[in-house]
Design an enzyme around this catalytic site. Structure first.
Site, PDB file in Angstrom:
ATOM      1  N   CYS A 166       0.860  -1.179   0.000  1.00  0.00           N
ATOM      2  CA  CYS A 166       0.000   0.000   0.000  1.00  0.00           C
ATOM      3  C   CYS A 166       0.903   1.239   0.000  1.00  0.00           C
ATOM      4  CB  CYS A 166      -0.879  -0.005   1.247  1.00  0.00           C
ATOM      5  SG  CYS A 166      -1.835   1.512   1.479  1.00  0.00           S
ATOM      6  N   CYS A 207      -7.398  -0.634   1.318  1.00  0.00           N
ATOM      7  CA  CYS A 207      -6.436  -1.216   2.250  1.00  0.00           C
ATOM      8  C   CYS A 207      -7.105  -1.420   3.608  1.00  0.00           C
ATOM      9  CB  CYS A 207      -5.230  -0.294   2.393  1.00  0.00           C
ATOM     10  SG  CYS A 207      -4.055  -0.815   3.656  1.00  0.00           S
ATOM     11  N   CYS A 251      -8.220  -4.981 -10.006  1.00  0.00           N
ATOM     12  CA  CYS A 251      -7.809  -3.940 -10.942  1.00  0.00           C
ATOM     13  C   CYS A 251      -7.362  -2.738 -10.098  1.00  0.00           C
ATOM     14  CB  CYS A 251      -9.016  -3.595 -11.817  1.00  0.00           C
ATOM     15  SG  CYS A 251      -8.671  -2.394 -13.091  1.00  0.00           S
TER      16      CYS A 251
HETATM   17 FE    FE Z   1      -2.775   1.102   3.571  1.00  0.00          FE
END
Ligand code: FE
Length: 136
Positions: free
Chosen positions: A45, A94, A117
């Site tokens: 992330c 996330c 995606c």
């Molecule tokens: Fe994150």
């Protein structure tokens, strides 16, 4: 990290990252930096560093965005219903920081049948042998 104020993310992220991760923008197809990346490694992330995807599940979907058939580990993603733009999609975010990553569709390759995606700028790629020069 979900309780961090928006000012924290604005400071930490580039304007392009902020637009995607915190304002759910979509980067233009085929222009993201990881669309054609095939190196071995993991994708974190870009906001909080949690490992989300692996090169093992990355494949070329032809969509113009980095595509993965599965997650790097169970539970790293949060799924949300997204009814924007007059269609129904499943948004993926996330799990740790709540930042927007992209969407998941059910037209991926076997065995999962899933296509995550994901926007390139929502990710940071960490090559497997980053400290070692692999040329021989
Ligand atoms: Fe994150």
């Amino acid at each position: 990290m979900k309780n961090m104020p928006e000012s924290y993310w604005k400071e930490k992220l580039t304007p392009a990252q902020y637009k995607v991760l915190r304002q759910k923008a979509t980067e233009p197809a085929f222009l993201g930096k990881y669309v054609n990346t095939k190196e071995k490694g993991v994708y974190e992330c870009a906001a909080c560093g949690l490992i989300l995807f692996s090169s093992e599940q990355k494949y070329d979907s032809g969509s113009g965005w980095p595509s993965f058939s599965d997650l790097a580990a169970k539970g790293v993603i949060e799924f949300r219903d997204d009814h924007s733009y007059g269609m129904y999609r499943v948004e993926v975010a996330c799990k740790r920081c709540g930042s927007h990553l992209g969407h998941v569709f059910q037209d991926g390759p076997t065995p999962t049948g899933q296509r995550y995606c994901i926007n390139s700028c929502a990710l940071n790629f960490k090559p497997e042998n980053s400290e070692k020069d692999t040329k021989s």
